[in-house]
Write a protein that holds these residues in place. Sequence first.
Motif, PDB file in Angstrom:
ATOM      1  N   ILE A   1       0.830  -1.208   0.000  1.00  0.00           N
ATOM      2  CA  ILE A   1       0.000   0.000   0.000  1.00  0.00           C
ATOM      3  C   ILE A   1       0.867   1.261   0.000  1.00  0.00           C
ATOM      4  O   ILE A   1       0.678   2.162  -0.820  1.00  0.00           O
ATOM      5  N   LEU A   2       1.841   1.319   0.923  1.00  0.00           N
ATOM      6  CA  LEU A   2       2.670   2.521   1.041  1.00  0.00           C
ATOM      7  C   LEU A   2       3.581   2.703  -0.170  1.00  0.00           C
ATOM      8  O   LEU A   2       3.781   3.835  -0.640  1.00  0.00           O
ATOM      9  N   LEU A   3       4.132   1.600  -0.690  1.00  0.00           N
ATOM     10  CA  LEU A   3       4.977   1.691  -1.883  1.00  0.00           C
ATOM     11  C   LEU A   3       4.166   2.186  -3.068  1.00  0.00           C
ATOM     12  O   LEU A   3       4.610   3.045  -3.835  1.00  0.00           O
ATOM     13  N   GLY A   4       2.962   1.648  -3.194  1.00  0.00           N
ATOM     14  CA  GLY A   4       2.096   2.070  -4.294  1.00  0.00           C
ATOM     15  C   GLY A   4       1.703   3.528  -4.179  1.00  0.00           C
ATOM     16  O   GLY A   4       1.772   4.283  -5.155  1.00  0.00           O
ATOM     17  N   MET A   5       1.311   3.949  -2.976  1.00  0.00           N
ATOM     18  CA  MET A   5       0.885   5.334  -2.794  1.00  0.00           C
ATOM     19  C   MET A   5       2.059   6.299  -2.956  1.00  0.00           C
ATOM     20  O   MET A   5       1.903   7.408  -3.465  1.00  0.00           O
ATOM     21  N   SER A   6       3.261   5.869  -2.546  1.00  0.00           N
ATOM     22  CA  SER A   6       4.438   6.719  -2.715  1.00  0.00           C
ATOM     23  C   SER A   6       4.838   6.850  -4.175  1.00  0.00           C
ATOM     24  O   SER A   6       5.522   7.809  -4.546  1.00  0.00           O
ATOM     25  N   SER A   7       4.427   5.889  -5.013  1.00  0.00           N
ATOM     26  CA  SER A   7       4.799   5.957  -6.428  1.00  0.00           C
ATOM     27  C   SER A   7       4.133   7.144  -7.123  1.00  0.00           C
ATOM     28  O   SER A   7       4.585   7.579  -8.187  1.00  0.00           O
ATOM     29  N   ALA A   8       3.065   7.683  -6.541  1.00  0.00           N
ATOM     30  CA  ALA A   8       2.470   8.911  -7.072  1.00  0.00           C
ATOM     31  C   ALA A   8       3.483  10.056  -6.984  1.00  0.00           C
ATOM     32  O   ALA A   8       3.548  10.921  -7.860  1.00  0.00           O
ATOM     33  N   THR A   9       4.308  10.039  -5.904  1.00  0.00           N
ATOM     34  CA  THR A   9       5.372  11.030  -5.755  1.00  0.00           C
ATOM     35  C   THR A   9       6.378  10.891  -6.890  1.00  0.00           C
ATOM     36  O   THR A   9       6.898  11.894  -7.407  1.00  0.00           O
ATOM     37  N   GLU A  10       6.655   9.636  -7.275  1.00  0.00           N
ATOM     38  CA  GLU A  10       7.604   9.387  -8.355  1.00  0.00           C
ATOM     39  C   GLU A  10       7.089   9.961  -9.673  1.00  0.00           C
ATOM     40  O   GLU A  10       7.845  10.534 -10.455  1.00  0.00           O
ATOM     41  N   THR A  11       5.781   9.796  -9.928  1.00  0.00           N
ATOM     42  CA  THR A  11       5.182  10.350 -11.144  1.00  0.00           C
ATOM     43  C   THR A  11       5.316  11.867 -11.169  1.00  0.00           C
ATOM     44  O   THR A  11       5.821  12.454 -12.129  1.00  0.00           O
ATOM     45  N   LEU A  12       4.858  12.514 -10.095  1.00  0.00           N
ATOM     46  CA  LEU A  12       4.826  13.977 -10.047  1.00  0.00           C
ATOM     47  C   LEU A  12       6.231  14.584  -9.990  1.00  0.00           C
ATOM     48  O   LEU A  12       6.530  15.541 -10.697  1.00  0.00           O
TER      49      LEU A  12
ATOM     50  N   LEU B   1       6.847  15.918  -2.127  1.00  0.00           N
ATOM     51  CA  LEU B   1       7.388  15.018  -1.105  1.00  0.00           C
ATOM     52  C   LEU B   1       6.623  15.174   0.200  1.00  0.00           C
ATOM     53  O   LEU B   1       6.232  14.177   0.828  1.00  0.00           O
ATOM     54  N   GLN B   2       6.384  16.418   0.617  1.00  0.00           N
ATOM     55  CA  GLN B   2       5.662  16.659   1.871  1.00  0.00           C
ATOM     56  C   GLN B   2       4.218  16.175   1.787  1.00  0.00           C
ATOM     57  O   GLN B   2       3.664  15.656   2.762  1.00  0.00           O
ATOM     58  N   ARG B   3       3.596  16.342   0.617  1.00  0.00           N
ATOM     59  CA  ARG B   3       2.227  15.838   0.443  1.00  0.00           C
ATOM     60  C   ARG B   3       2.190  14.320   0.588  1.00  0.00           C
ATOM     61  O   ARG B   3       1.259  13.764   1.182  1.00  0.00           O
TER      62      ARG B   3
ATOM     63  N   PHE C   1       8.286   7.713   5.532  1.00  0.00           N
ATOM     64  CA  PHE C   1       9.231   8.737   5.084  1.00  0.00           C
ATOM     65  C   PHE C   1      10.231   8.189   4.070  1.00  0.00           C
ATOM     66  O   PHE C   1      10.519   8.825   3.058  1.00  0.00           O
ATOM     67  N   GLY C   2      10.758   6.991   4.339  1.00  0.00           N
ATOM     68  CA  GLY C   2      11.810   6.430   3.502  1.00  0.00           C
ATOM     69  C   GLY C   2      11.400   6.174   2.065  1.00  0.00           C
ATOM     70  O   GLY C   2      12.144   6.509   1.128  1.00  0.00           O
ATOM     71  N   LEU C   3      10.213   5.585   1.854  1.00  0.00           N
ATOM     72  CA  LEU C   3       9.785   5.259   0.492  1.00  0.00           C
ATOM     73  C   LEU C   3       9.592   6.521  -0.342  1.00  0.00           C
ATOM     74  O   LEU C   3      10.024   6.594  -1.497  1.00  0.00           O
ATOM     75  N   ALA C   4       8.939   7.527   0.246  1.00  0.00           N
ATOM     76  CA  ALA C   4       8.703   8.778  -0.493  1.00  0.00           C
ATOM     77  C   ALA C   4      10.015   9.496  -0.793  1.00  0.00           C
ATOM     78  O   ALA C   4      10.197  10.053  -1.885  1.00  0.00           O
TER      79      ALA C   4
END
Length: 476
Positions: free
Chosen positions: A72-83, A100-102, A154-157
């Motif tokens: 779940i967290l890896l998937g949700m953090s991947s939105a950060t990777e896109t943006l 990153l903060q979002r 924090f780490g994944l994002a």
Amino acid sequence: MDEEVQEKGDLKHRIWAEWEKIWMVALPAVVSKLFAFGTLVVTQSFIGHISEVDLAGYALVQTLTVRFINGILLGMSSATETLCGQAFGAGQNHMMGIYLQRSWIIDLVTLTVLLPIFIFGTQIFKLVGEEESIAKSGGYISLWFIPFVYSYVFGLAIQMYLQAQLKNMIIAWLSAFQFAIHIPLSWFFVYKLNMGVAGAMIALSSSSWFLVISEFVYIFGGWCPHSWKGFTVAAFKDLLPVVKLSISSGVMLCLELWYYAILVLLAGYMADAKIAISAFSICLNIYAWEFMISLGFLVAACVRVANELGRGNAKAVKLSIKVLLGTSMTIGVFFFVLCLVLGKKLAYLFTDDERVADTISDLSLFLSFSVLLNGIYPVLSGVAIGAGMQSVVAIVNLVCFYVIGIPLGALLGFLTTLEVKGIWAGMIFGVLTQTVTLGYIMWRTDWDDQVKKASERLERFYLHSNENPERISNDS
């Protein structure tokens, strides 16, 4: 004729340049993920020398609960990777710190909502039919995993943020150092202080937070001057669109990460469940190590596609996809042959039980094909993340994996004499269907149109760096 030679030379140069860019992202990502996985394996090894019950409890929590949360967290953090990837390509560097903060805000709320899964671990494991001693041990270990999983928030994002701006070599070095200190730290707590399971889990949480704190120091210490402008209340604005992208990202990757875990659950209903589960677990360990390499190429695909879309270069996106697939498939073929050739010999690295080794030998063909497909579909998933197409891929994954793959595997496993091989055959067919479908979608995608969508997305979230009067610290 001279023009044709010049064009071929130019193409070779562009392919080589792209190949270098891919490895600049993929290699540190592979190294960091191998060390992260290795840290969990080291902890499992220390706990395995404490007691068999605690080993089973740890395996239960790591395989089911932690994998669930990590997905779940890896998937949700991947939105950060896109943006962040698209913002970096577009030169909107100051927006990366806001994204990153979002991500921290969204992931922190998400994990806190899911915390009861760890708090009521014993009751949940009893509910799914686990032995009472294993359920109690798993529930106890679940509580110790809480500080560890909060480091994921924090780490994944941060990793996505640094990867997007091609600064992920620092992650590889820090991950290697984390792994290096984790082993003596585990020995100190488990044996020197004689703290047992609690000591092993304290060592795991300590080393994981060492990595996160080191990444904080790197970011806040001025090594990301263009992308980190300090904490700002602007991070609380426009959260809903980011939440939507995060949810679709989470669903997409969760459906992939949980898929093979279903094998172990189905194997538990076989006639000789103990042998089946042991064989599957060993095969999945081999698969997981190789999959770390595939995840590195998933990261590279996401970063390269996002960067070029942000720059508005559709032609470069197409070239990047071709080079990524060619490189990843070559590695996949190598491991495919390796698994076929070694076969039963691989089994004896993990077990002395002849029956388990024979089962693994029978499954080596299926393991080989799974490894081969690892060279294709993670890259396609990474392309989708880079382009912000997570919702489409989530639907594809749901249908191919859970509507086609698992039911077919169950039918072949329980209604034919194939048993465990039937389960795996059905699952492989699901992956093959997903790979073909994603390949077709990517082939039919209008990348010029994706460039426009990326530009619109960045414009919608854009805030001028001099228009943030609410910034509250470290403005530089």
